[in-house]
Scaffold this motif. Structure first.
Motif, short mmCIF file in Angstrom:
data_model
loop_
_atom_site.label_atom_id
_atom_site.label_comp_id
_atom_site.label_asym_id
_atom_site.label_seq_id
_atom_site.Cartn_x
_atom_site.Cartn_y
_atom_site.Cartn_z
N PHE A 397 27.59 36.28 35.66
CA PHE A 397 26.50 35.90 36.58
C PHE A 397 26.47 36.69 37.87
CE2 PHE A 397 29.94 32.74 37.25
CZ PHE A 397 30.20 32.91 38.61
N TYR A 398 27.55 37.38 38.27
CA TYR A 398 27.51 38.13 39.52
C TYR A 398 26.47 39.26 39.51
CZ TYR A 398 30.88 36.30 42.88
OH TYR A 398 31.51 35.53 43.83
N PRO A 399 26.34 40.02 38.39
CA PRO A 399 25.28 41.05 38.39
C PRO A 399 23.89 40.44 38.60
CG PRO A 399 26.83 41.43 36.59
CD PRO A 399 27.17 40.09 37.17
N LEU A 400 23.66 39.26 38.04
CA LEU A 400 22.37 38.59 38.23
C LEU A 400 22.23 38.08 39.66
CD1 LEU A 400 22.38 36.64 34.88
CD2 LEU A 400 20.90 38.55 35.44
N ALA A 401 23.35 37.64 40.24
CA ALA A 401 23.32 37.18 41.63
C ALA A 401 22.94 38.33 42.55
CB ALA A 401 24.68 36.60 42.02
N GLU A 402 23.40 39.52 42.24
CA GLU A 402 23.05 40.71 43.04
C GLU A 402 21.54 40.93 43.01
OE1 GLU A 402 23.96 43.89 45.54
OE2 GLU A 402 25.43 42.52 44.67
N THR A 403 20.95 40.72 41.83
CA THR A 403 19.51 40.92 41.67
C THR A 403 18.70 39.87 42.39
OG1 THR A 403 19.90 41.94 39.51
CG2 THR A 403 17.66 41.19 39.97
N THR A 404 19.17 38.63 42.34
CA THR A 404 18.40 37.51 42.91
C THR A 404 18.74 37.20 44.36
OG1 THR A 404 20.01 35.91 42.07
CG2 THR A 404 18.14 36.44 40.65
N GLY A 405 19.69 37.95 44.96
CA GLY A 405 20.05 37.71 46.35
C GLY A 405 21.00 36.55 46.55
N MET A 406 21.68 36.13 45.47
CA MET A 406 22.59 34.98 45.57
C MET A 406 24.04 35.39 45.76
SD MET A 406 21.22 32.04 45.69
CE MET A 406 22.69 31.06 45.31
N VAL A 408 25.66 36.69 48.36
CA VAL A 408 26.24 36.24 49.64
C VAL A 408 26.46 34.73 49.65
CG1 VAL A 408 25.82 36.05 52.12
CG2 VAL A 408 25.40 38.22 50.95
N PRO A 409 25.49 33.90 49.25
CA PRO A 409 25.77 32.45 49.22
C PRO A 409 26.94 32.10 48.31
CG PRO A 409 23.41 32.83 49.10
CD PRO A 409 24.06 34.17 48.99
N LEU A 410 27.05 32.76 47.15
CA LEU A 410 28.18 32.49 46.25
C LEU A 410 29.49 32.93 46.90
CD1 LEU A 410 26.78 33.52 42.74
CD2 LEU A 410 27.33 31.22 43.53
N GLY A 411 29.47 34.10 47.53
CA GLY A 411 30.69 34.59 48.18
C GLY A 411 31.12 33.69 49.33
N ARG A 412 30.15 33.20 50.09
CA ARG A 412 30.48 32.28 51.20
C ARG A 412 31.13 31.00 50.65
NH1 ARG A 412 27.60 32.88 56.18
NH2 ARG A 412 26.45 34.84 56.26
N PRO A 441 32.61 40.16 46.76
CA PRO A 441 31.50 40.84 46.08
C PRO A 441 30.95 41.92 46.99
CG PRO A 441 31.23 38.45 46.03
CD PRO A 441 32.34 38.74 46.99
N ASN A 442 30.46 42.97 46.39
CA ASN A 442 29.99 44.11 47.18
C ASN A 442 29.00 43.70 48.26
OD1 ASN A 442 27.58 46.31 47.38
ND2 ASN A 442 29.56 47.33 47.24
N ARG A 443 28.05 42.85 47.92
CA ARG A 443 27.03 42.47 48.89
C ARG A 443 27.62 41.69 50.06
NH1 ARG A 443 24.62 41.94 52.35
NH2 ARG A 443 22.44 41.51 52.77
N LEU A 444 28.67 40.89 49.80
CA LEU A 444 29.31 40.16 50.90
C LEU A 444 30.19 41.09 51.72
CD1 LEU A 444 29.79 37.48 52.30
CD2 LEU A 444 31.64 37.03 50.69
N GLY A 474 36.41 50.72 46.28
CA GLY A 474 35.88 51.97 46.83
C GLY A 474 34.38 51.98 47.04
N PRO A 475 33.57 51.59 46.04
CA PRO A 475 32.12 51.60 46.25
C PRO A 475 31.67 50.73 47.43
CG PRO A 475 32.62 51.42 43.91
CD PRO A 475 33.92 51.31 44.63
N SER A 476 32.35 49.60 47.64
CA SER A 476 31.98 48.75 48.78
C SER A 476 32.31 49.44 50.10
CB SER A 476 32.71 47.40 48.70
OG SER A 476 32.31 46.68 47.55
N VAL A 477 33.48 50.10 50.15
CA VAL A 477 33.89 50.79 51.36
C VAL A 477 32.88 51.88 51.73
CG1 VAL A 477 35.63 52.34 52.34
CG2 VAL A 477 36.33 50.28 51.10
N LEU A 478 32.38 52.59 50.72
CA LEU A 478 31.50 53.73 50.96
C LEU A 478 30.02 53.35 50.98
CD1 LEU A 478 33.26 56.35 48.66
CD2 LEU A 478 33.47 56.11 51.15
#
Length: 602
Positions: A397-406, A408-412, A441-444, A474-478
């Motif tokens: 579900f995390y790839p779908l969360a990235e698409t739907t903007g969820m 950050v709420p999940l990470g929080r 998660p990358n977005r968080l 690495g991808p999150s750092v960059l």
């Protein structure tokens, strides 16, 4: 005179009348003359009023004989038709029509008035103007004749040509994209619905999305971007011109093509590939040679389904094309479509699931390889207890969360719940309580409020920063969207331990090159999997090099995805200090992880 003489004779015989009949006759004749004069004056006034109205009216008026031939026309009708009023005399009303349809309408109107005495006959039509067809409202009405049953047709004409042109312009604007001139989404939907409802032959629907068009807009400006879109529209219409092709622009950089007729999927794919080749050819705008790529979802099926089903299939297929790496086409596959629909259905209800308490923490202990009975940390992740699909791991579900903007709420929620559990463990086990490690998660990780969020949660549970390990990659750092390195530095100052997941030398070298405050690294992926079954000289040499480089940087080395004790032993011999994976235990929740921590604490 006869009427006056008759009434004079009648009145003379009436009792009480003393006038001689000749005198009465003169009196009555005077009355009659006066009445006639008044009637004449009234008639002349009525004629003058009618004539003034007829002459001054902005509406064109033609008076005709019972056969429909014009005997008189006002100046307004002449102006409307671009000719003199006199030239209209003697012309049958129907011959004013511009086309056969208009002529027949006028002929029918005249006949209906005469034969059926209709109150009026009105229709929107075209009349013949000297410069071409002219749109008018034509009204035919009957004027009563001097004999009962006789009708004189009157034609009244209102010039609506400018109004018609305005309406056509507005209609065109409502149905067409103003930038490219292509049909818009509304017209495309109606066209697709008509094609599908016909139920004959096949339909093919191609959804195209320009890849990375934002680069063109942001790099060269919106005016160049608009010209490129016009060029894309032109190329698509030049490629798709067979099979009743209908090309439309649906969104900013989204286009669609509808084909209808007899064809094979291969033919449609060949057309799409041809379009891709054309789009890749540079378009020169203001000296810039701009070439674009596109992703396409292709649906080819008999015209039997509803248009909504075809649209949905095309949208899902386009999503699959973009997820597969863009710049390619994907042909609709019913089996994959069903799976994709399930995935998107899952992603669509993430927010409600979080609010309804369907998520729980999933823990995986990390143990020291020198003494597997000693916990190094506990990694906290998420599991979704879906009411329909059962237990779903984060990978689902995390790839779908990235698409739907969820994300950050999940990470929080993950961070808050993990620190709450850590506080509970510290209260129960004291210094023997493990640190908790949370994978960001990358977005968080790139969220500008990450530091504030972590500090708020630490303070809320009265925890020191040392109780928390934060893991990123690495991808999150960059990632250029966020200031991850600054956030990591501040979090390290708060006492949190920074952990970096690495899969090769390039990831490891991010630490010295960016001066990252990382103390632990977790080996992941192929570099670990290569030693799962047996010793491999090349893989061992690669891993040993990584570990030696890590030691030079003063890092503690761990690994994830360790399958069994033999796998753990091989990694330990090469210098890995701690690991997690099935060789310790499958992921645990709630009471199970509490019991495991208790066992290790004892």
């Amino acid at each position: 005179m006869d009427i006056a003489r008759r009434w004079a004779s009648t009145l003379a015989d009436t009792k009480g009348v003393s006038l001689h009949p000749d005198v009465l006759e003169d009196v009555l004749l005077d009355v009659a003359r006066e009445s006639r004069a008044q009637a004449e004056r009234a008639r002349e006034a009525a004629v003058r009023r009618f004539t003034a109205l007829y002459s001054a009216s902005p509406i064109g008026i033609a008076l005709a004989d019972p056969g429909g031939v014009i005997v008189e026309a006002n100046a307004a009708l002449g102006r409307i038709l671009g000719r003199s009023a006199e030239s209209l005399r003697g012309i049958p009303i129907p011959s004013l029509g511009s086309a056969d349809r208009d002529i027949n309408s006028l002929r029918l109107g005249v006949r209906e008035l005469v034969e059926h005495t209709l109150p009026h006959y009105r229709e929107r039509m075209r009349l013949e103007h000297v410069d071409g067809p002219l749109w008018v409202h034509a009204t035919l009405a009957p004027l009563p004749g001097d004999h009962e049953g006789r009708v004189y047709p009157v034609l009244m004409v209102e010039d609506i040509n400018e109004l018609h042109l305005l309406q056509e312009t507005l209609r065109h604007q409502n149905l067409h994209d103003p930038l490219t001139g292509l049909p818009n989404a509304s017209q495309f939907s109606a066209k697709l619905e008509a094609a599908v409802s016909a139920g004959e032959d096949q339909v093919a629907l191609v959804y195209l999305d320009i890849d990375g068009f934002k680069v063109v807009n942001d790099g060269l400006g919106y005016e160049v971007g608009n010209q490129v879109l016009r060029g894309v529209a032109h190329k698509l219409t030049s490629v798709f011109h067979e099979h009743d092709a209908f090309v439309a622009r649906l969104t900013g950089d989204g286009f669609a093509v509808l084909l209808h007729g007899r064809f094979t999927a291969t033919e449609v794919v060949n057309l799409v590939q041809h379009a891709f080749d054309e789009l890749a050819e540079p378009m020169y705008v203001d000296g810039h040679g701009v070439g674009v790529s596109a992703s396409a979802g292709i649906v080819v099926r008999p015209a039997a389904d509803t248009h909504r089903e075809v649209l949905r299939a095309a949208e899902i297929t386009l999503h699959r094309a973009k997820e597969a790496g863009k710049a390619q086409w994907v042909l609709h596959d019913p089996e994959l479509d069903a799976r994709s629909r399930t995935r998107y259905r899952i992603g669509a209800v993430l927010a409600g699931a979080l609010e309804n308490g369907e998520f729980e923490l999933l823990y995986q202990p990390t143990v020291k390889l020198a003494d597997p009975s000693e916990l190094a940390a506990v990694n906290a992740g998420l599991r979704w207890n879906h009411p329909e699909f059962g237990e779903l791991d984060s990978e689902e579900f995390y790839p779908l969360a990235e698409t739907t903007g969820m994300t950050v709420p999940l990470g929080r929620w993950l961070l808050a719940e993990a620190l709450a559990a850590t506080a509970r463990w510290r209260e129960r086990f004291g210094d023997r309580a493990p640190e908790v490690c949370v994978r960001l998660p990358n977005r968080l990780a790139i969220d500008p409020d990450l530091v504030l969020l972590v500090k708020e949660q630490l303070d809320r549970h009265n925890l020191p920063g040392q109780a928390l390990r934060l893991c990123t990659d690495g991808p999150s750092v960059l990632d250029p969207r966020g200031e991850v390195m600054d956030s990591l530095a501040v979090l390290a100052e708060l006492g949190a331990t920074m952990v970096l997941t690495v899969s090769g030398t390039a990831d490891l070298e991010l630490i010295p090159s960016h001066q990252l405050p990382v103390r632990h690294v977790i080996l992941s992926g192929a570099v670990v999997d290569a030693l799962a079954e047996h010793d491999d000289e090349v893989a061992s040499r690669h891993l040993r090099h990584l570990i030696e480089r890590g030691r030079e940087l003063g890092l503690r080395i761990g690994a994830e995805g360790v399958r069994n004790r033999e796998h753990a032993a091989r990694l330990h011999r090469l210098g890995v200090l701690a690991a997690r994976g099935p060789f310790v235990t499958e992921a645990a929740t709630g009471d199970a992880i509490d019991e495991l921590i208790a066992q290790h604490a004892r």
